[in-house]
Design an enzyme around this catalytic site. Structure first.
Site, PDB file in Angstrom:
ATOM      1  N   LYS A 122      21.447 -25.714  56.000  1.00 62.96           N
ATOM      2  CA  LYS A 122      22.198 -26.190  54.831  1.00 62.96           C
ATOM      3  C   LYS A 122      22.315 -25.133  53.748  1.00 62.96           C
ATOM      4  CE  LYS A 122      21.759 -31.168  55.276  1.00 62.96           C
ATOM      5  NZ  LYS A 122      21.389 -32.427  54.653  1.00 62.96           N
ATOM      6  N   LYS A 206      26.549 -30.777  66.468  1.00 64.37           N
ATOM      7  CA  LYS A 206      26.275 -32.181  66.133  1.00 64.37           C
ATOM      8  C   LYS A 206      27.466 -32.812  65.408  1.00 64.37           C
ATOM      9  CE  LYS A 206      23.613 -32.838  62.510  1.00 64.37           C
ATOM     10  NZ  LYS A 206      22.526 -32.991  61.540  1.00 64.37           N
ATOM     11  N   LYS A 209      28.934 -35.208  58.929  1.00 64.88           N
ATOM     12  CA  LYS A 209      29.777 -35.545  57.776  1.00 64.88           C
ATOM     13  C   LYS A 209      30.436 -34.296  57.209  1.00 64.88           C
ATOM     14  CE  LYS A 209      26.296 -38.902  56.245  1.00 64.88           C
ATOM     15  NZ  LYS A 209      25.122 -39.061  55.387  1.00 64.88           N
TER      16      LYS A 209
HETATM   17  P1  TYM Z   1      21.544 -38.531  57.190  1.00 66.20           P
HETATM   18  O1  TYM Z   1      22.087 -39.257  56.016  1.00 66.20           O
HETATM   19  O2  TYM Z   1      21.976 -37.131  57.439  1.00 66.20           O
HETATM   20  O3  TYM Z   1      21.820 -39.337  58.508  1.00 66.20           O
HETATM   21  C1  TYM Z   1      21.473 -40.708  58.618  1.00 66.20           C
HETATM   22  C2  TYM Z   1      20.952 -41.011  60.006  1.00 66.20           C
HETATM   23  O4  TYM Z   1      21.950 -40.689  60.986  1.00 66.20           O
HETATM   24  C3  TYM Z   1      21.384 -39.868  61.988  1.00 66.20           C
HETATM   25  N1  TYM Z   1      22.408 -38.948  62.497  1.00 66.20           N
HETATM   26  C4  TYM Z   1      22.748 -38.845  63.796  1.00 66.20           C
HETATM   27  N2  TYM Z   1      22.308 -39.478  64.894  1.00 66.20           N
HETATM   28  C5  TYM Z   1      22.892 -39.159  66.067  1.00 66.20           C
HETATM   29  N3  TYM Z   1      23.880 -38.227  66.199  1.00 66.20           N
HETATM   30  C6  TYM Z   1      24.341 -37.560  65.121  1.00 66.20           C
HETATM   31  N4  TYM Z   1      25.326 -36.668  65.256  1.00 66.20           N
HETATM   32  C7  TYM Z   1      23.777 -37.862  63.841  1.00 66.20           C
HETATM   33  N5  TYM Z   1      24.011 -37.413  62.585  1.00 66.20           N
HETATM   34  C8  TYM Z   1      23.160 -38.084  61.775  1.00 66.20           C
HETATM   35  C9  TYM Z   1      20.257 -39.105  61.282  1.00 66.20           C
HETATM   36  O5  TYM Z   1      19.309 -38.614  62.206  1.00 66.20           O
HETATM   37  C10 TYM Z   1      19.705 -40.172  60.382  1.00 66.20           C
HETATM   38  O6  TYM Z   1      18.799 -40.999  61.093  1.00 66.20           O
HETATM   39  N6  TYM Z   1      16.981 -37.065  55.748  1.00 66.20           N
HETATM   40  C11 TYM Z   1      17.752 -38.222  56.212  1.00 66.20           C
HETATM   41  C12 TYM Z   1      17.725 -39.382  55.236  1.00 66.20           C
HETATM   42  C13 TYM Z   1      16.352 -39.806  54.855  1.00 66.20           C
HETATM   43  C14 TYM Z   1      15.414 -40.499  55.685  1.00 66.20           C
HETATM   44  C15 TYM Z   1      14.270 -40.684  54.894  1.00 66.20           C
HETATM   45  C16 TYM Z   1      15.485 -40.978  57.012  1.00 66.20           C
HETATM   46  C17 TYM Z   1      15.753 -39.589  53.646  1.00 66.20           C
HETATM   47  N7  TYM Z   1      14.502 -40.114  53.668  1.00 66.20           N
HETATM   48  C18 TYM Z   1      13.120 -41.345  55.393  1.00 66.20           C
HETATM   49  C19 TYM Z   1      14.336 -41.625  57.506  1.00 66.20           C
HETATM   50  C20 TYM Z   1      13.205 -41.799  56.709  1.00 66.20           C
HETATM   51  C21 TYM Z   1      19.197 -37.784  56.387  1.00 66.20           C
HETATM   52  O7  TYM Z   1      19.637 -36.838  55.777  1.00 66.20           O
HETATM   53  O8  TYM Z   1      19.947 -38.590  57.158  1.00 66.20           O
END
Ligand code: TYM
Length: 344
Positions: A122, A206, A209
């Site tokens: 990032k 991957k 967004k």
């Molecule tokens: P974020 O907002 O990037 O994504 C949310 C969830 O979607 C999953 N994900 C995917 N799964 C499969 N294939 C993909 N291409 C894909 N892209 C995203 C992510 O693995 C995630 O589960 N850091 C986290 C948010 C967060 C969090 C937490 C999660 C903050 N605190 C505590 C769990 C526990 C994040 O940026 O997710």
């Protein structure tokens, strides 16, 4: 010989996860995370939040952020989360997350954070211009999880390293403050074909967004025509589908589409291959488009309905935040006492 087995956590099972309100939700978020949340709420006490404090580690327009938070909440509800079962809340409405994150900043080691691949991705070439929050982001994530003493964290594969860091922090806290078994060592729930959905334009990247091409992802808000067109244009190879998983694994784009089909239909990739082996993409893509439209249209329609009533979303988020704060403030009080803070 002394017994070095750490005392394990004896508290109840709890699920926690969250999604950042930093852009349109896509199929990867849905299959990697949202569908698992809805399933787990029937089995285990479940806390699901909107990670708005994580979102501001990169610039977010203040005029849009609260609306983006409501959109994630609407997606949660539309994918089946029930506020009577799961606690749904915005992260920033529970300030104890930030309080615990500070204490964890003093537990985590620089070397641990230096290894985090997501920061490297990032921050790119401009590390020195990234926010400090982006660097310490996984520590806040550990606080999100451990403040509820969560034992299970449903996430996509890209979050695995952050979960390992969370376990390291829990273990070091328990050790340093002589509190064996105080924090659980939470387990990521990653398995299944939806854990790593790849870009429709590049089977090695991957689905994300932040990808510049909207054709690379299916957004939860895409209509049936857009979904079908994106699947039709998805990159593939000219060969028919193979009959073994080993052969499929050598073809990333085909593997991804079969994985999406399996995850959407609640099947394994082997089951999908058993039906489609020997068929070309001229047959497979239309079948996948039909399945994707029938699975996602009800979700996007429900999302629109929820978004038509923002006051109801706010009521749900407000009630969730009150419930979450009860648990979070209890943990923070215990932690402050362990750390030795005045008055704790
Ligand atoms: P974020 O907002 O990037 O994504 C949310 C969830 O979607 C999953 N994900 C995917 N799964 C499969 N294939 C993909 N291409 C894909 N892209 C995203 C992510 O693995 C995630 O589960 N850091 C986290 C948010 C967060 C969090 C937490 C999660 C903050 N605190 C505590 C769990 C526990 C994040 O940026 O997710």
């Amino acid at each position: 010989m002394t017994d070095q087995t750490p005392v394990s956590y004896a508290g109840p099972e709890r699920v926690l996860s969250g999604v950042q309100p930093s852009g349109a939700l896509h199929l990867g978020n849905y299959l990697g995370a949202l569908v698992k949340f809805a399933r787990l709420q029937h089995e285990i006490d479940t806390f699901i939040f909107v990670a708005d404090m994580h979102a501001i580690t990169v610039w977010q327009d203040p005029a849009l952020l609260a609306g983006q938070t409501r959109e994630i909440a609407a997606a949660y509800l539309a994918s089946g989360l029930d506020p009577a079962k799961a606690t749904i809340f915005p992260q920033s409405a529970v300030p104890e997350h930030a309080e615990l994150a500070w204490i964890f900043n003093c537990v985590a080691r620089l070397g641990w954070l230096d290894r985090m691949t997501q920061f490297k991705e990032k921050s790119g070439k401009h590390k020195e211009r990234s926010s400090v929050g982006l660097y310490t982001y996984p520590v806040l994530q550990a606080a999100d999880i451990l403040i509820y003493k969560a034992t299970k964290v449903p996430v996509g594969e890209d979050q695995k390293q952050h979960l390992e860091l969370t376990r390291d922090i829990a273990q070091k806290f328990n050790h340093d403050f002589e509190a064996p078994g105080f924090f659980p060592l939470p387990e990521p729930l990653i398995q299944g074909p939806g854990a790593r959905i790849m870009s429709l334009r590049d089977g090695q990247a991957k689905m994300s967004k932040s990808d510049a091409s909207d054709l690379s992802r299916i957004n939860l808000t895409d209509d049936a025509d857009a979904i079908a067109a994106k699947i039709r244009k998805a990159r593939t190879d000219p060969e028919a589908l193979p009959d073994t998983l080993e052969a499929l694994a050598l073809r990333p784009e085909a593997d991804n589409l079969v994985g999406i089909f399996a995850a959407l239909g609640g099947e394994s990739k082997a089951e999908v291959l058993a039906r489609f082996a020997g068929q070309g993409f001229g047959v497979f893509k239309p079948a996948l488009a039909d399945l994707a439209v029938s699975a996602l249209s009800p979700v996007s329609e429900a999302m629109r309905r929820y978004l038509d009533d923002p006051a109801e979303i706010d009521r749900i988020l407000g009630a969730g935040a009150l419930k979450a704060r009860e648990v979070a403030s209890q943990t923070v009080a215990e932690v402050k006492a362990r750390v030795g803070f005045w008055g704790a």
